[in-house]
Structure formats: C-alpha cells, structure tokens
Design a protein around this motif. Structure first.
Motif, PDB file in Angstrom:
ATOM      1  N   ARG A 199       0.835  -1.195   0.000  1.00  0.00           N
ATOM      2  CA  ARG A 199       0.000   0.000   0.000  1.00  0.00           C
ATOM      3  C   ARG A 199       0.869   1.244   0.000  1.00  0.00           C
ATOM      4  O   ARG A 199       1.998   1.232   0.498  1.00  0.00           O
ATOM      5  CB  ARG A 199      -0.916   0.016   1.232  1.00  0.00           C
ATOM      6  CG  ARG A 199      -1.967  -1.057   1.229  1.00  0.00           C
ATOM      7  CD  ARG A 199      -2.911  -0.893   2.397  1.00  0.00           C
ATOM      8  NE  ARG A 199      -3.875  -1.977   2.486  1.00  0.00           N
ATOM      9  CZ  ARG A 199      -4.741  -2.118   3.479  1.00  0.00           C
ATOM     10  NH1 ARG A 199      -4.752  -1.245   4.475  1.00  0.00           N
ATOM     11  NH2 ARG A 199      -5.593  -3.135   3.496  1.00  0.00           N
ATOM     12  N   GLN A 200       0.301   2.295  -0.543  1.00  0.00           N
ATOM     13  CA  GLN A 200       1.004   3.566  -0.556  1.00  0.00           C
ATOM     14  C   GLN A 200       1.256   4.019   0.873  1.00  0.00           C
ATOM     15  O   GLN A 200       0.387   3.946   1.716  1.00  0.00           O
ATOM     16  CB  GLN A 200       0.175   4.613  -1.296  1.00  0.00           C
ATOM     17  CG  GLN A 200       0.908   5.911  -1.549  1.00  0.00           C
ATOM     18  CD  GLN A 200       0.077   6.862  -2.398  1.00  0.00           C
ATOM     19  OE1 GLN A 200      -1.057   6.562  -2.748  1.00  0.00           O
ATOM     20  NE2 GLN A 200       0.652   7.998  -2.745  1.00  0.00           N
TER      21      GLN A 200
ATOM     22  N   THR B  58      -4.747  -9.376   1.701  1.00  0.00           N
ATOM     23  CA  THR B  58      -5.965  -9.000   0.999  1.00  0.00           C
ATOM     24  C   THR B  58      -7.127  -9.888   1.446  1.00  0.00           C
ATOM     25  O   THR B  58      -6.942 -10.846   2.205  1.00  0.00           O
ATOM     26  CB  THR B  58      -5.789  -9.150  -0.528  1.00  0.00           C
ATOM     27  OG1 THR B  58      -5.695 -10.547  -0.843  1.00  0.00           O
ATOM     28  CG2 THR B  58      -4.537  -8.441  -1.012  1.00  0.00           C
TER      29      THR B  58
END
Length: 261
Positions: free
Chosen positions: A69-70, A77
């Motif tokens: 993730r950023q 997930t």
C-alpha cells in the motif's frame, strides 16, 4: 564414481517461506487487512535472508494474497473471501429470498462448526472464544448496536476457526460478512421485542459453555437453536419494515389527495 542426479533440485528457500506465510493466511493467523511485520523482523522470525523473504512475498502478491500500500507496508488482501462474497453481495439487494437460503445454509454450517469446535478446540482456541464472548456481552450491556453486530460476528468467527477446518473458517468469515447488514438489522429490530436481548445472550452463553466443556452434541443443538431464532427474528423484522413502508405510502397518498382536493 557415480554421477550426480542432474534433475534433483533443492527447494528454494523463498518457496518454503511463501508456503509458511500462506499457511498463516489460510488458518486465519493473518487476516484480511492485517499488515505483515516489518521486513527485518519477519526475516529474523523466519530465519531467512531479506532477499529470500522479498521473493516469498512477491510469490504471495502474484497470487493476490498480499499487496503493498502507498505509504509503506504489505497487507493481507481479502481475496479468499471476496471471490465468494462479491457476486452474492450484489444479488442480496435484488433477491431478498436469498437471505433465507443463506440463513438455512448458516444453520447447517454453524451447527457443524459448533460441534467440531467442541471436539477439537485447544486451550488457546477456548481463550480466544471466551474473549470474544466477553466482548460481545459487554457490547450488549452497553446497548451499542455497532459493537453488538461486530462482536457477534467475531464470536461466531472464533467458533469457525476453532473447528481447525480451513474451509469452514473462511466460508464462515465470508457468510458473516455477507450477512453483516442483516445481523445489524435483526439486532435493531429485536430492541423493540421484550427480553430479546437476554434471549440472545442466553443462546450465546449456551453455545460458549457447550464448546468450553467439550460437549459437541449440545454445542450443535445450541448453535442451531440460535440460528433458528435469528431466522424467525429476521423474518419478523423484514415484515415489520414492509408494513412501515406500506403505511408511509398510504399516509403520503392521503396527504397528496387532501392537498389537491
């Protein structure tokens, strides 16, 4: 001198590491949304080099089980559940009869889950189950609807995981997520029914105690009785909602007629 066997290959370390992490995801030790430990910490825990760990994580990412993730971090997930959940979630809104079918399936699944949990649960499983049970009771005592629905789901999920059947664990999680809105709706409607809250608490206590005391037949019976109660309550809540909508339409129609006459 014998020649070495040319087609023999030592398994790659990254493959073994990927399998270890995948097992944690399957068994629920790593759940959707969980962040993997920092690379350095995880490499030390698993006893491997950081390059081998990175390669293992890439293998999991290629399967869609984890994603970066950023802002940093690698997260588990919900692919194992969402592939089952997504199409059904859309259809629930347009085919109300599916709710009854799902509850019927949940009756079968949770009865079996409670029975196997009573047979197979370890001390650690029972500790987690009791923690979930206590959190749920606290939410009911506080009359907090959001916490009631989330802790109710957590309690039933703890039972599913205590079966030590990976498929039941993930199917249970998917079904409970699918039924989340209906569980909340049912709890909201039940607030208008005298003694409903105490009935739910008694039902959950019966399931909890039977599993804790390793009584599988009683655990199954208690779980099935609880789902029967939920099915009947949900049917009543949907009927009540339909009646309210009908009454509102009639009132609006009367108002419109009087305004135009």
């Amino acid at each position: 001198m014998s020649k070495p066997i040319s087609n023999f290959q030592v398994p790659r370390i990254s493959g073994a590491v990927a399998a270890s992490l995948e097992r944690r995801i399957l068994e629920g030790s790593l759940k959707p949304g969980d962040r993997l430990p920092a690379e350095r910490e995880l490499a030390i825990e698993l006893g491997v080099s950081r390059p081998s760990l990175r390669e293992a994580i890439q293998k999991l990412a290629s399967k869609g089980l984890v994603q970066s993730r950023q802002g940093g971090g690698t997260y588990v997930t919900d692919r194992l559940e969402s592939t089952f959940l997504d199409p059904w979630q859309d259809m629930m809104g347009t085919h109300p009869n599916l709710r009854e079918d799902l509850l019927e399936f949940r009756h079968m699944l949770e009865g079996q889950a409670a029975e196997w949990a009573a047979e197979r649960a370890t001390d650690a499983d029972l500790t987690r189950l009791t923690q979930a049970f206590d959190a749920m009771n606290s939410a009911f005592d506080a009359d907090d609807l959001n916490r009631q629905s989330s802790t109710d789901i957590a309690f039933h999920q703890a039972i599913g995981e205590a079966t030590h059947n990976i498929v039941i664990g993930h199917l249970s999680a998917a079904l409970l997520r699918l039924m989340h809105d209906n569980i909340r709706l049912s709890l909201e409607e039940l607030k208008t029914i005298p003694a409903a809250s105490s009935a739910l608490k008694s039902q959950h206590a019966a399931i909890h105690d039977a599993i804790l005391e390793h009584r599988p037949v009683e655990a199954r019976s208690a779980a099935e009785a609880h789902i029967d109660f939920v099915r009947e309550s949900l049917a009543q809540s949907l009927l009540s909602a339909s009646r309210r909508e009908t009454a509102e339409r009639r009132l609006q129609a009367d108002f419109s007629k009087s305004f135009t006459s």
